[in-house]
Design an enzyme around this catalytic site. Structure first.
Site, mmCIF file in Angstrom:
data_model
loop_
_atom_site.group_PDB
_atom_site.id
_atom_site.type_symbol
_atom_site.label_atom_id
_atom_site.label_comp_id
_atom_site.label_asym_id
_atom_site.label_seq_id
_atom_site.Cartn_x
_atom_site.Cartn_y
_atom_site.Cartn_z
ATOM 1 N N CYS A 1 -4.891 1.176 9.160
ATOM 2 C CA CYS A 1 -6.064 1.633 9.897
ATOM 3 C C CYS A 1 -5.792 1.548 11.392
ATOM 4 C CB CYS A 1 -7.287 0.785 9.550
ATOM 5 S SG CYS A 1 -7.724 0.787 7.792
ATOM 6 N N TYR B 1 7.567 4.483 10.453
ATOM 7 C CA TYR B 1 6.711 5.564 9.972
ATOM 8 C C TYR B 1 5.361 5.680 10.669
ATOM 9 C CZ TYR B 1 3.970 8.263 6.514
ATOM 10 O OH TYR B 1 3.174 9.192 5.899
ATOM 11 N N GLY C 1 -5.268 6.729 10.328
ATOM 12 C CA GLY C 1 -6.286 6.802 9.291
ATOM 13 C C GLY C 1 -7.070 8.087 9.364
ATOM 14 N N ASN D 1 -7.744 -4.074 10.627
ATOM 15 C CA ASN D 1 -6.550 -3.384 10.135
ATOM 16 C C ASN D 1 -5.675 -4.413 9.440
ATOM 17 O OD1 ASN D 1 -4.311 -1.678 9.727
ATOM 18 N ND2 ASN D 1 -3.477 -2.143 11.751
ATOM 19 N N GLY D 2 -5.403 -4.214 8.155
ATOM 20 C CA GLY D 2 -4.562 -5.150 7.426
ATOM 21 C C GLY D 2 -5.047 -5.337 6.002
#
Length: 503
Positions: A2, A257, A28, A101-102
């Site tokens: 995210c 990525y 996201g 985020n995670g």
């Protein structure tokens, strides 16, 4: 995966939050949300979809206030409801909103404890809601009508004691300010920026430095692992190390990525790291294939371009663009079901026949996950007239699931799981396959890093940096992420959609 952003400013932040989320949209594309605060009143808008689709003029006008937080969510297979779109909110104590985020490894245990011991109800399957309620409970334990920065930091320390896994967090405490903190291992990225306006100092925190740059702020530094940064209502910044034995072990797959090449993460240029990946990979090809007959190097858009360019330069082979990408098709490795993934690949890429006909081509990608996309792209190259098709990955074989916030497939669906390089090459139809060595990938990213002794490379070697990932948890992940489980979830969501449409 995210993207998060939080801003404390001296003027309305709705447009800046929108712009920041747009810059982070690559992190996201499933859902987006913003919450702002003015005169101790919160204004929220969140829904499924891209930033540009979720926020219309009427929504933006309602997002009033000089501070706020925002979130973009990475797609989760078969998710129809916007109930898990962030930020999340609890009214006690004070009114707290949070975006994350995670991934929490012990989410199930925490959810049970929150209900049994803390008397808190969790309404979704999102571990972000769990994280919010843990923080809210810890802050409420201070039992004060008016809290201090020290109380906030003690609450964050309580989160660190209870929550295991990866988390970069931005939160807003109504009437108090903006809070950001990062897990004790610093697995997920979080950067801090500042600028001076005519009315005073302003601050921003974001998943990537590129958002800080785009909003016109100066990058101060990254939030340290285990650190909490709090901006109060006067615009004063407070920071404290709140974790015991923090250690910076960031996720290396960010550089492979996810991150934009124009970002800096923990002092590392993503662009430069990818250039070095291409150089190291070229050196390996020279060792393994010294008398190669490669005519042209072609990147698979978009993430691999930087590595492919440096690889071609090091090999002394022509670089060219062989595929045109339709930018309105999402990423494919998390899509449910092979048929949908195959259809998406054909819609996403189209080959330029002149770059393939009669040539021995080397296709370069950032990584190979399921292998479905790679196999189709190799076949597209052959259909376009390629004589031989070689394939190179800027990352080592992905053999293990990610448990720190990347929705990768189950281990059994990873093409690198249980196969050697020759078997993978045969499975995807390549005449020859080259993978980056893990030590070279680490060297490529670490070269300019300070204070990083180790990266999380768990998807490549199965070594999870938090040291608490059990076999039973991995089996649970295997069950949740395989295609059959995703199809079941889609069917359930379709039932909900049908009920919703006929209500």
């Amino acid at each position: 995966m995210c993207g998060i952003v939080g801003i404390f400013a001296r003027s309305p932040v709705n447009q800046a939050l929108y712009d920041g989320l747009t810059v982070l949209q690559h992190r996201g594309q499933d859902a987006a949300g913003i919450v702002t605060c003015e005169d101790n009143r919160l204004y929220m808008r969140k829904d499924n979809g891209l930033v540009r689709d979720v926020f219309r003029t009427r929504h933006m006008l309602r997002l009033q206030g000089n501070m706020g937080i925002g979130h973009v969510r990475y797609p989760t297979a078969g998710c129809f409801s916007s109930a898990e779109a962030q930020p999340f909110y609890v009214n006690s104590p004070f009114g707290i909103t949070l975006a994350h985020n995670g991934n929490l490894i012990n989410a199930a245990e925490l959810k049970r404890d929150l209900f049994v011991e803390d008397r808190r109800h969790i309404n979704t399957d999102s571990d972000s809601e769990i994280l919010l309620n843990v923080f809210a409970h810890e802050l409420q334990e201070s039992a004060k009508l008016k809290i201090t920065p020290g109380d906030i930091f003690e609450a964050v320390a309580g989160v660190y004691r209870r929550c295991r896994g990866a988390y970069a967090v931005v939160a807003m405490i109504t009437g108090y300010g903006i809070l950001a903190f990062r897990d004790p291992h610093g697995i997920r990225p979080l950067a801090l920026g500042r600028r001076n306006s005519a009315k005073g100092t302003e601050f921003v925190v974001a998943s990537e430095s590129v958002a800080i740059d785009a909003l016109g702020y100066e990058l101060l530094r990254d939030v340290s692992p285990g650190e909490a940064v709090y901006i109060d209502m006067d615009g004063a910044m407070h920071a404290r190390q709140c974790a015991e034995n923090p250690q910076l072990t960031p996720c290396i797959f960010e550089h492979v990525y996810f991150a934009r090449p124009d970002s800096l993460m923990d002092g590392i240029s993503v662009y430069k790291a990818r250039l070095r990946m291409g150089k190291y990979l070229a050196k390996k090809i020279e060792r393994e294939f010294p008398n190669h007959d490669i005519d042209v190097v072609l990147p698979i858009p978009d993430t691999s371009r930087t590595s492919a360019l440096q690889l071609s330069y090091t090999l002394g082979v022509k670089y060219s663009e062989g595929f045109i990408k339709n930018r309105y098709i999402g990423r494919t490795f998390i899509m449910p079901g092979q048929k949908q993934r195959k259809k998406s690949v054909r819609q996403k890429l189209n080959a330029i026949e002149l770059e393939f006909r009669g040539k021995n081509v080397l296709l370069v990608d950032d990584s190979i996950v399921r292998g479905t996309t790679s196999k189709q792209i190799i076949q597209m190259a052959r259909d376009a007239g390629a004589n031989k098709v070689y394939f190179a990955s800027a990352a080592p074989p992905v053999r293990y699931p990610n448990v720190y916030g990347i929705d990768m497939p189950a281990a059994s669906e990873l093409i690198g799981h249980g196969r050697d390089v020759n078997q993978i090459a045969e499975a995807i139809g390549a005449d020859r396959l080259f993978y980056q060595d893990l030590e070279d990938l680490v060297a490529a990213v670490k070269k300019k890093a300070k204070g990083i002794e180790r990266f999380d490379t768990s998807v490549f070697n199965g070594e999870y940096v938090t040291g608490d990932v059990s076999e039973s948890y991995l089996q649970q992940i295997e069950h949740q992420r395989n295609d059959s489980a995703r199809r079941e979830q889609i069917e359930k969501d379709n039932e909900v959609l049908e009920i919703y449409n006929t209500a």
